[in-house]
Design an enzyme around this catalytic site. Structure first.
Site, short mmCIF file in Angstrom:
data_model
loop_
_atom_site.label_atom_id
_atom_site.label_comp_id
_atom_site.label_asym_id
_atom_site.label_seq_id
_atom_site.Cartn_x
_atom_site.Cartn_y
_atom_site.Cartn_z
N LYS A 144 -2.04 -11.39 -8.95
CA LYS A 144 -3.24 -11.84 -8.25
C LYS A 144 -4.42 -10.97 -8.71
O LYS A 144 -4.26 -9.76 -8.88
CB LYS A 144 -2.97 -11.63 -6.75
CG LYS A 144 -4.04 -12.01 -5.81
CD LYS A 144 -3.75 -11.45 -4.42
CE LYS A 144 -4.09 -9.98 -4.34
NZ LYS A 144 -4.16 -9.39 -3.03
N LYS A 185 -8.94 -5.69 -7.40
CA LYS A 185 -9.57 -4.47 -7.93
C LYS A 185 -8.54 -3.36 -8.10
O LYS A 185 -8.57 -2.63 -9.09
CB LYS A 185 -10.69 -4.00 -6.99
CG LYS A 185 -11.28 -2.73 -7.52
CD LYS A 185 -12.63 -2.41 -7.02
CE LYS A 185 -13.11 -1.16 -7.74
NZ LYS A 185 -13.96 -0.33 -6.95
N LYS A 214 0.83 -1.22 0.00
CA LYS A 214 0.00 0.00 0.00
C LYS A 214 0.86 1.26 0.00
O LYS A 214 0.47 2.29 -0.57
CB LYS A 214 -0.94 0.02 1.22
CG LYS A 214 -2.07 -0.97 1.12
CD LYS A 214 -3.17 -0.45 0.20
CE LYS A 214 -4.27 -1.47 0.08
NZ LYS A 214 -5.35 -1.05 -0.82
P1 TYM Z 1 -10.48 -8.61 0.75
O1 TYM Z 1 -11.71 -7.78 0.85
O2 TYM Z 1 -9.33 -8.04 0.02
O3 TYM Z 1 -10.82 -10.00 0.06
C1 TYM Z 1 -11.89 -10.81 0.50
C2 TYM Z 1 -11.51 -12.27 0.38
O4 TYM Z 1 -11.21 -12.60 -0.97
C3 TYM Z 1 -9.94 -13.24 -1.03
N1 TYM Z 1 -9.27 -12.90 -2.30
C4 TYM Z 1 -8.72 -13.78 -3.14
N2 TYM Z 1 -8.61 -15.12 -3.08
C5 TYM Z 1 -7.98 -15.74 -4.11
N3 TYM Z 1 -7.47 -15.08 -5.20
C6 TYM Z 1 -7.56 -13.74 -5.29
N4 TYM Z 1 -7.08 -13.11 -6.36
C7 TYM Z 1 -8.20 -13.03 -4.22
N5 TYM Z 1 -8.46 -11.71 -4.00
C8 TYM Z 1 -9.10 -11.66 -2.81
C9 TYM Z 1 -9.17 -12.66 0.15
O5 TYM Z 1 -8.09 -13.50 0.53
C10 TYM Z 1 -10.25 -12.59 1.20
O6 TYM Z 1 -10.41 -13.81 1.86
N6 TYM Z 1 -8.20 -8.06 5.13
C11 TYM Z 1 -9.30 -8.72 4.50
C12 TYM Z 1 -10.65 -8.47 5.16
C13 TYM Z 1 -10.73 -8.80 6.63
C14 TYM Z 1 -10.72 -10.11 7.20
C15 TYM Z 1 -10.91 -9.92 8.60
C16 TYM Z 1 -10.58 -11.40 6.68
C17 TYM Z 1 -10.89 -7.91 7.64
N7 TYM Z 1 -11.02 -8.58 8.84
C18 TYM Z 1 -10.95 -10.99 9.50
C19 TYM Z 1 -10.61 -12.48 7.57
C20 TYM Z 1 -10.80 -12.27 8.96
C21 TYM Z 1 -9.40 -8.22 3.06
O7 TYM Z 1 -9.06 -7.10 2.79
O8 TYM Z 1 -10.02 -9.08 2.21
#
Ligand code: TYM
Length: 327
Positions: A196, A199, A116
């Protein structure tokens, strides 16, 4: 929800404005599956989103949109609890308390923080650094032990475990160590075939978008870069399109063979994938549009979810305040 003694799982997702194939294959499909096996809690993490989204109306809109998307993709409010993070403000209090057991050096070495700092250099806000502490608070608030996520969250989960150990060491055994669980597609590559799907990179396939958008995104995918002419044999093992076919039909080995022997061209394989993705998500898109036309219903589901969690959050906060010496 099953009984209070069963294993509790938790996961969170940012209200980013879209749901892409990586989110669904990497995480949401597991949310749906596991809601039948565990007491499942799923959270739309709007506090986390504030580290990058600064338009209040957009954030509000995207939060409801994500709720409608998750419900359309199979989360069932009868079988899981879906809520918005800021509706349980205890999360921020617990994050502060956990921050006091977390060395800054652990946060500075987090891969997403480093990333970031590169992608939003003009907005390296403190929330970005503290982000994984809030994530740990989300999970331990409910003493969840299983966390379905994609591979990109593995480092955050490891940090959550370290924070739990640091807290338990200082104040006595309080929280269980959470464990990440992955799907068969823990890292879905984007349309560029290299990074990966994400967005912020702009290489997504938006699963609930109109069919025409999905088709354009799939047709733009990079395939095997060494296959120049239609008659060149392809290498399905390095072709992202061929790999994604795995998740959209039993005949993927045959499709891969077609590429390997140049019986089929990349464009044919992409068009077929686009057709299959569109067909697969068509019922979910219909449900999504229905839900978006009933915002009050979505809001009601979210409010009920937050209310259901109030006693668990209150109990955790009482225990933690007592242990830490807060009166
Ligand atoms: P976020 O919003 O970026 O993504 C949500 C979920 O989608 C998965 N993901 C992917 N899996 C496989 N390939 C990809 N290209 C891909 N892009 C996204 C992410 O691994 C995620 O599971 N920090 C977290 C949100 C969060 C969270 C939590 C998760 C906040 N508190 C507590 C688990 C437990 C996030 O930004 O996910």
């Amino acid at each position: 929800m099953t009984t209070a003694t069963s294993t509790r799982i938790f996961s969170g997702i940012q209200p980013s404005g879209i749901v892409h194939l990586g989110n669904d294959l990497g995480a949401i499909q597991n949310y749906v599956k596991l809601q039948d096996e565990y007491e499942a809690i799923y959270c739309i993490v709007d506090y986390h989103a504030l580290t990058s989204t600064h338009d209040p109306n957009l954030l509000r809109e995207r939060t409801r949109d994500m709720a409608a998307s998750l419900l359309a993709l199979g989360l069932d409010p009868e079988r899981c609890t879906l809520f918005v993070q800021s509706h349980r403000p205890e999360h921020t209090e617990l994050a502060w308390l956990l921050a006091t057991v977390t060395p800054v050096s652990w946060l500075e070495r987090t891969p997403t923080y480093k990333e970031k700092r590169e992608t939003q250099p003009d907005d390296v806000n403190h929330g970005l650094l503290t982000y994984p502490v809030l994530q740990a608070a989300d999970i331990v608030m409910y003493k969840a032990t299983v966390v379905p996520v994609g591979r990109d969250q593995a480092a955050h989960l490891e940090l959550s475990r370290e924070i739990v150990r640091a807290f338990n060491h200082r104040y006595g055994n309080t929280f269980p160590e959470p464990k990440a669980v992955f799907t068969e597609a823990p890292t879905v590559l984007g349309t560029d075939g290299v990074r990966k799907m994400s967005k912020s990179v702009g290489n997504t396939i938006d699963v609930l978008a109109p069919p025409q958008v999905i088709r354009e995104e799939v047709v733009s995918m990079v395939t095997d870069t060494q296959r120049i002419k239609r008659t060149d044999p392809g290498r399905p093992e390095v072709c992202n399109v061929c790999q994604l076919h795995r998740f959209f039909g039993e005949d993927y080995l045959e499709i891969q063979d077609g590429e390997r022997t140049a019986r089929t061209g990349c464009v044919d394989t992409k068009r077929l994938l686009a057709d299959r993705i569109v067909a697969h998500y068509a019922p979910a898109r219909e449900r999504y549009l229905e839900l978006m036309a009933k915002p009050a219903l979505v809001d009601e589901i979210l409010a009920a979810g937050a209310a259901r969690l109030a006693p668990i959050a209150a109990a955790t906060m009482a225990e933690v305040r007592e242990k830490m010496g807060l009166r």
